[in-house]
Write a protein that holds these residues in place. Structure first.
Motif, short mmCIF file in Angstrom:
data_model
loop_
_atom_site.label_atom_id
_atom_site.label_comp_id
_atom_site.label_asym_id
_atom_site.label_seq_id
_atom_site.Cartn_x
_atom_site.Cartn_y
_atom_site.Cartn_z
N TYR A 1 0.81 -1.21 0.00
CA TYR A 1 0.00 0.00 0.00
C TYR A 1 0.84 1.26 0.00
N SER A 2 2.02 1.25 0.59
CA SER A 2 2.82 2.46 0.62
C SER A 2 3.38 2.79 -0.77
N VAL A 3 3.68 1.78 -1.56
CA VAL A 3 4.12 2.02 -2.93
C VAL A 3 2.97 2.62 -3.74
N ASP A 4 1.79 2.05 -3.59
CA ASP A 4 0.62 2.57 -4.31
C ASP A 4 0.30 4.00 -3.87
N TYR A 5 0.39 4.26 -2.58
CA TYR A 5 0.13 5.60 -2.07
C TYR A 5 1.16 6.60 -2.62
N PHE A 6 2.41 6.21 -2.59
CA PHE A 6 3.48 7.09 -3.08
C PHE A 6 3.28 7.39 -4.57
N ALA A 7 2.92 6.36 -5.34
CA ALA A 7 2.69 6.54 -6.78
C ALA A 7 1.52 7.48 -7.03
N LYS A 8 0.43 7.27 -6.30
CA LYS A 8 -0.76 8.11 -6.48
C LYS A 8 -0.50 9.54 -6.03
N LYS A 9 0.22 9.69 -4.93
CA LYS A 9 0.53 11.01 -4.38
C LYS A 9 1.31 11.86 -5.39
N HIS A 10 2.23 11.23 -6.11
CA HIS A 10 3.09 11.97 -7.03
C HIS A 10 2.67 11.86 -8.49
N LYS B 1 11.49 14.41 -3.64
CA LYS B 1 12.14 15.31 -4.60
C LYS B 1 12.41 14.59 -5.92
N ALA B 2 12.86 13.36 -5.84
CA ALA B 2 13.13 12.58 -7.06
C ALA B 2 11.84 12.33 -7.83
N ALA B 3 10.76 12.05 -7.12
CA ALA B 3 9.47 11.84 -7.78
C ALA B 3 8.98 13.11 -8.46
N ASN B 4 9.19 14.25 -7.82
CA ASN B 4 8.79 15.52 -8.44
C ASN B 4 9.62 15.81 -9.68
N ARG B 5 10.92 15.47 -9.65
CA ARG B 5 11.75 15.66 -10.84
C ARG B 5 11.33 14.73 -11.96
N LEU B 6 10.96 13.52 -11.60
CA LEU B 6 10.53 12.53 -12.59
C LEU B 6 9.22 12.96 -13.23
#
Length: 60
Positions: free
Chosen positions: A21-30, A53-58
């Motif tokens: 769930y934390s991977v899914d949450y992180f993916a949805k959040k970003h 920060k890396a997710a925002n750059r991606l």
């Protein structure tokens, strides 16, 4: 003998991404794919700020 609470404390500090769930949450959040989210979480480990920060750059 007193109960050793350090074992429980260490278990509660799991790295983000160790549970589905934390991977899914992180993916949805970003707004990124779960595959990219899992890769970023694995790469940055416990450093949530660096992973964010890396997710925002991606994304951007």
């Amino acid at each position: 003998m007193a109960q050793d609470r350090t074992i429980k404390a260490k278990a509660s500090r799991l790295a983000p991404g160790t549970q589905t769930y934390s991977v899914d949450y992180f993916a949805k959040k970003h707004g990124i794919s779960p595959i990219d989210a899992r890769r970023l979480i694995k790469q940055h480990g416990n450093d949530r700020d660096a992973a964010d920060k890396a997710a925002n750059r991606l994304k951007g």
